[in-house]
Design a protein around this motif. Structure first.
Motif, short mmCIF file in Angstrom:
data_model
loop_
_atom_site.label_atom_id
_atom_site.label_comp_id
_atom_site.label_asym_id
_atom_site.label_seq_id
_atom_site.Cartn_x
_atom_site.Cartn_y
_atom_site.Cartn_z
N ALA A 83 20.05 14.87 21.68
CA ALA A 83 20.63 16.05 22.33
C ALA A 83 21.84 15.66 23.17
O ALA A 83 22.85 16.37 23.19
N ASP A 84 21.76 14.51 23.87
CA ASP A 84 22.90 14.05 24.67
C ASP A 84 24.10 13.76 23.78
O ASP A 84 25.25 14.01 24.16
N THR A 85 23.85 13.22 22.60
CA THR A 85 24.94 12.92 21.67
C THR A 85 25.65 14.19 21.25
O THR A 85 26.88 14.25 21.21
N VAL A 86 24.87 15.22 20.93
CA VAL A 86 25.47 16.48 20.51
C VAL A 86 26.24 17.11 21.67
O VAL A 86 27.34 17.65 21.49
N ARG A 87 25.69 17.04 22.89
CA ARG A 87 26.40 17.59 24.05
C ARG A 87 27.72 16.85 24.30
O ARG A 87 28.74 17.46 24.61
N ALA A 88 27.69 15.55 24.14
CA ALA A 88 28.92 14.78 24.32
C ALA A 88 29.97 15.20 23.30
O ALA A 88 31.16 15.33 23.63
N LEU A 89 29.53 15.41 22.08
CA LEU A 89 30.46 15.86 21.03
C LEU A 89 30.94 17.28 21.32
O LEU A 89 32.11 17.62 21.06
N ALA A 90 30.06 18.12 21.87
CA ALA A 90 30.42 19.51 22.16
C ALA A 90 31.55 19.61 23.18
O ALA A 90 32.27 20.62 23.20
N ARG A 91 31.72 18.61 24.02
CA ARG A 91 32.83 18.63 24.98
C ARG A 91 34.19 18.61 24.27
O ARG A 91 35.19 19.04 24.83
N THR A 92 34.21 18.11 23.05
CA THR A 92 35.48 17.87 22.35
C THR A 92 35.85 18.97 21.38
O THR A 92 36.92 18.88 20.76
N PRO A 392 29.01 6.41 11.90
CA PRO A 392 29.74 5.30 12.54
C PRO A 392 31.01 5.75 13.25
O PRO A 392 31.23 5.40 14.42
N ALA A 393 31.85 6.54 12.57
CA ALA A 393 33.12 6.93 13.17
C ALA A 393 32.92 7.86 14.36
O ALA A 393 33.56 7.70 15.41
N LEU A 394 32.02 8.84 14.24
CA LEU A 394 31.84 9.82 15.31
C LEU A 394 31.15 9.19 16.51
O LEU A 394 31.50 9.48 17.66
N LEU A 395 30.16 8.33 16.26
CA LEU A 395 29.47 7.68 17.38
C LEU A 395 30.38 6.69 18.10
O LEU A 395 30.33 6.57 19.32
N ALA A 396 31.24 6.01 17.34
CA ALA A 396 32.19 5.11 17.98
C ALA A 396 33.16 5.89 18.85
O ALA A 396 33.53 5.44 19.95
N LEU A 398 32.47 8.46 20.52
CA LEU A 398 31.75 8.83 21.73
C LEU A 398 31.39 7.63 22.60
O LEU A 398 30.75 7.80 23.64
N GLY A 399 31.77 6.43 22.17
CA GLY A 399 31.56 5.25 23.01
C GLY A 399 30.35 4.43 22.66
O GLY A 399 30.01 3.49 23.39
N PHE A 400 29.66 4.74 21.57
CA PHE A 400 28.50 3.95 21.17
C PHE A 400 28.97 2.59 20.64
O PHE A 400 29.96 2.50 19.91
N GLY A 401 28.22 1.56 20.98
CA GLY A 401 28.52 0.24 20.48
C GLY A 401 27.96 0.00 19.10
O GLY A 401 27.15 0.78 18.60
N PRO A 402 28.34 -1.12 18.46
CA PRO A 402 27.88 -1.41 17.09
C PRO A 402 26.36 -1.44 16.96
O PRO A 402 25.81 -0.96 15.97
N ASP A 403 25.67 -2.01 17.92
CA ASP A 403 24.21 -2.09 17.83
C ASP A 403 23.57 -0.71 17.87
O ASP A 403 22.65 -0.42 17.10
N ALA A 404 24.05 0.14 18.77
CA ALA A 404 23.50 1.50 18.87
C ALA A 404 23.80 2.29 17.60
O ALA A 404 22.95 3.07 17.13
N ILE A 405 24.98 2.10 17.05
CA ILE A 405 25.33 2.81 15.82
C ILE A 405 24.43 2.36 14.68
O ILE A 405 23.93 3.18 13.91
N ARG A 406 24.19 1.06 14.56
CA ARG A 406 23.30 0.55 13.51
C ARG A 406 21.90 1.07 13.71
O ARG A 406 21.20 1.42 12.74
N SER A 407 21.46 1.15 14.94
CA SER A 407 20.10 1.63 15.22
C SER A 407 19.95 3.09 14.81
O SER A 407 18.96 3.46 14.17
#
Length: 417
Positions: A83-92, A392-396, A398-407
């Motif tokens: 939900a936090d990820t979607v909210r962060a994207l919603a700001r944009t 990968p592109a959208l999470l990056a 938003l500031g997610f690191g490689p490990d979080a994106i892989r997870s």
């Protein structure tokens, strides 16, 4: 060439037909549409494979036709992280679309009020079955159920005692998707004229309202005069006796000789000129009045029988050509596939189809958007994304690191809404 909605960003939390069709229009008109999907399976339309379509992966034709040109972000909104990820994207974004039952996305902090707090200028569109207010608002809705509820089924068919008949395709889903797209484009245009912080809009689009718009003349007549529409089967809306459908020797023919001038041309072709002076058949005062209107039958069964007998021995294909040649709208009744094959093989209609290319080279062909621009870019040929393809592109972003994106990528297929 540039497209009219370039620079507009859309977050799309819709599924199946209505919401995805609305965002399809936005995507094909140039907007960047980010489709949010559940990690397990994604949009249910990804599973809508036909028996013969075994090599489509997770983007079968039905899904691809509704989601071409979009990005896919697979996150589980039931989790705080999702939900936090979607909210962060919603700001944009400029536009936020959802078509869950009222209250569902709000449980995860993704309702209009929550999104407006972080993005005051957002255009937020909720598409539902019954609208956001009222005792029925939380009911589930499917196309044929809404057709039953709103009276559409009882407008189809012939005669008061006949069983209800649904429109043979999801007409209400498609209509609310189109209305959703129209309302969003209007709200986006409004944003260009308002000061920052006052550009936002909330749109409540419902299947029930779309159904009434499809029946707009009839609904307006009832609301104004309490006139309940009659079931007219395959007769035309005008009520003229030759706005009808007839069995011919080689199939069926629909005609629309609505006015006295068209009626005279029709009877001249099939040898029923005597009806033009038959006061049993027609209201001759109306028929011969200057300017005229629609043809009015005095004895409708008698008129119908005259034309049924005349057409029974004739060719529907020949009649279509002859009647159109003299200015009487007419068409032989065809199946959908027959019509599409005929149009693409000839020069009768300039049908601007659109083809979307999927990964692996598969091609999905569609009839386009229903209109075309002369001075703007054509629809994109990019197909629909695989589930989570753009994580990968959208999470990056938003500031997610490689490990979080892989997870998060690894969770695709392991959770569902």
């Amino acid at each position: 060439m540039a497209k009219p909605l370039e620079g507009v960003r859309v977050l799309d939390m819709s599924h199946v037909i209505a919401g995805p069709l609305a965002s399809l229009y936005l995507a094909q008109l140039g907007a960047e549409v980010i489709k949010i999907e559940a990690p397990l399976g994604g949009d249910v339309m990804r599973s809508s494979k036909g028996a013969a379509l075994t090599d489509e992966g997770d983007t079968p034709a039905g899904f691809a036709a509704l989601n071409a040109g979009k990005l896919s972000l697979a996150v589980d909104i039931r989790t705080p992280e999702g939900a936090d990820t979607v909210r962060a994207l919603a700001r944009t974004v400029d536009v936020f679309i959802e078509n869950f039952r009222p209250g569902v996305v709000a449980k995860y902090g993704l309702g209009y009020d929550a999104i407006r707090e972080i993005n005051p200028d957002v255009v937020y569109c909720s598409i539902s079955g019954y609208g956001q207010e009222g005792e029925w608002s939380r009911r589930g809705a499917y196309d044929h159920v809404v057709q039953a509820l709103t009276g559409m089924m009882m407008m189809s068919g012939d005669g008061d005692d006949a069983p209800p008949v649904k429109v043979g395709f999801p007409v209400v889903d498609v209509a609310v998707g189109m209305l959703g797209a129209l309302s969003i484009v209007a709200a986006v245009h409004r944003r260009s004229r308002e000061p920052e912080g006052q550009r936002g809009q909330y749109i409540d689009a419902s299947m029930v309202q779309a159904s009434l718009m499809l029946m707009y003349p009839n609904a307006s007549s009832f609301l104004t005069h309490r006139t309940e529409p009659k079931r007219v089967g395959n007769r035309g809306y005008t009520g003229s006796p030759t706005a009808d459908t007839y069995r011919c020797a080689d199939g069926w023919l629909a005609t629309a000789a609505n006015t006295p001038a068209q009626f005279r041309k029709l009877v001249a072709v099939i040898g029923l000129e005597a009806l033009c002076s038959d006061d049993r058949a027609l209201d001759l005062a109306s028929f011969n009045a200057p300017g005229g209107g629609f043809v009015i039958a005095r004895d409708l069964p008698y008129v119908q029988q005259c034309f049924q007998d005349a057409f029974a021995t004739r060719s529907a294909a020949d009649m279509e050509v002859q009647l159109n040649a003299v200015g009487v709208p007419a068409a032989r009744v065809r199946k959908l596939g027959e019509f599409l094959d005929e149009v693409q093989a000839g020069n009768g209609i300039a049908l601007r189809t659109t083809s979307y290319r999927q990964q692996g080279g598969a091609k999905v062909r569609t009839p386009g958007l229903g209109f075309s621009y002369r001075f703007d870019g054509a629809p994109s040929t990019t197909g629909a994304p695989s589930l989570g393809q753009d994580n990968p592109a959208l999470l990056a972003e938003l500031g997610f690191g490689p490990d979080a994106i892989r997870s998060m990528r690894g969770e695709i297929g392991a959770a569902a809404y």
